[in-house]
Structure formats: structure tokens, C-alpha cells
Scaffold this active site. Sequence first.
Site, mmCIF file in Angstrom:
data_model
loop_
_atom_site.group_PDB
_atom_site.id
_atom_site.type_symbol
_atom_site.label_atom_id
_atom_site.label_comp_id
_atom_site.label_asym_id
_atom_site.label_seq_id
_atom_site.Cartn_x
_atom_site.Cartn_y
_atom_site.Cartn_z
ATOM 1 N N ASP A 13 16.648 7.177 9.006
ATOM 2 C CA ASP A 13 17.339 8.230 8.268
ATOM 3 C C ASP A 13 16.247 9.047 7.598
ATOM 4 O O ASP A 13 15.501 8.513 6.771
ATOM 5 C CB ASP A 13 18.264 7.642 7.196
ATOM 6 N N ASP A 132 31.458 8.962 11.540
ATOM 7 C CA ASP A 132 31.359 8.267 10.250
ATOM 8 C C ASP A 132 32.790 7.966 9.813
ATOM 9 O O ASP A 132 33.543 8.868 9.455
ATOM 10 C CB ASP A 132 30.656 9.143 9.203
#
Length: 252
Positions: A13, A132
Site C-alpha cells: 500500500d 472493498d
Amino acid sequence: MDKFAKRIIPCLDVNNAKVVKGINFVNLQDVGDPVETAKRYNDEGADELCFLDITASHEKRKTIVDVVEKVAKELFIPLTVGGGIRTLDDISALLNVGCDKISINSAAIANPDLITKAAAKFGSQCIVVAIDAKKVGENYHVFINGGRVDTGLDALEWAKELECRGCGEILLTSMDKDGTKSGYDLNITSKMSKMLNIPIIASGGAGNMAHIKDAFTHGADAALAASIFHFGEIKISDLKKYLLENGIGVRI
């Protein structure tokens, strides 16, 4: 590579050109340099690497292509990149600097035709759509903009539509489980894998080797994790040995 082998995918990330990690998508802490981290995972035996520019969509900017290019040069394994990809030109730019697959999330919701067109132009094998998902009542909703916005879409129905549009793989992240190290959300992983014929990458919640085994026994084709690899809690070689001992086929 054995197409039935389960894949281990560390995730970088990236925020401000640094690798970071948070819990439930917030409280980010700095982990290190993306190029160095990528090189380490390549050498440790990861099957693929995922690079997510986590603030690109929220900040309405493009992915940091120059950093991606530096990372790609260090790798001999497939690289998937996501964050801020909105157009076919954005996809081209990333594939041209050495990416193997691209991951689209927010832009797929805003413009589902992008998936259809991208799959037709570049091939389904390089189009990954990230979902998500967060439990809302009895269902799972799709969230966008780094988990900030509830679209109201049902995650399972959305996954089915994406498969019909030519998406080659789903990156399924449980927002409820992200960074908690309490295990993947096996309920949605299992439901989605039974519904779809394309591979599912389970993401969000890995805390130990058994969690990764559980994701595979519940239908995931690949397991993505960040914290446990970044902080050296689990070595990829040890994980693969454990999985083989437990009857899960992996590439050594």
C-alpha cells in the site's frame, strides 16, 4: 506456473511514494521504500506482487507511474498495480512500464463500461477489479475512495456483473477485517468463489499461516497480505512449506 497452484501475494500500500500499513483503512504507518520492499518479496519467493497507490483515487490524481516503473524493473514475478486508474490510456501507461495486471476499483463503479472495453483491448487476464466490501445489515456493500464512500451496491451482484464484463480476477478485500489480523472474511470469500468462474484473491485480515490456509480451503485462488509480511512475522518460504504440509498446492 501451475494454474491450479494457490498464489501468495504481498501487497504494497503506497502513500507519498512510501509503503504504509493501517487498520480498517486508517492510522497509516510507514513501512519503507517500495522498490526495496518489492525486491525483498521477489527474492523471498512471492508468486506475485500487488502495488496499490491508496490515495490516488481520493486525491483525484493518476498512479505514480515513475515509482511503478522502478518497482517493475526489480521484479521477475507478475506485478499488479492499482490506484487512480480511470481510462484506457492510464492502463496503457502502466502496462508500458512493466506492469502485468492493473487493478481498478472506484473507476469501475463510476464507469462499468471501462471494464468491458479494457478486457476487450488488453485481454481479461490483465484486468483485476478490486472490491472493498463491508457488511451492512445482512449484506455486503461495495465501498469506494479508499473505503470512504458506501455505493450501496451488493458486493456479490457486482462481482457477477464484473465477470460478465470480462474482468479476469477479483481482488476481494474485507474492510471489516483489514489490518485486524483476525483472519479473512471466509463467509463472503466462500460465497463469491461458488458464484464465479474467475479467480478470487482474498484480502484483509491475515494474521497467521492458518488464516491463509483457511482462505484457500474456502475457495480463494490467491491470498494477499501486507502486515504479516512487512513486519517479518511470517516468511513466505515458511508459509509455503506449511501450506504444502497441509495439502494446499503452492509453487516452491
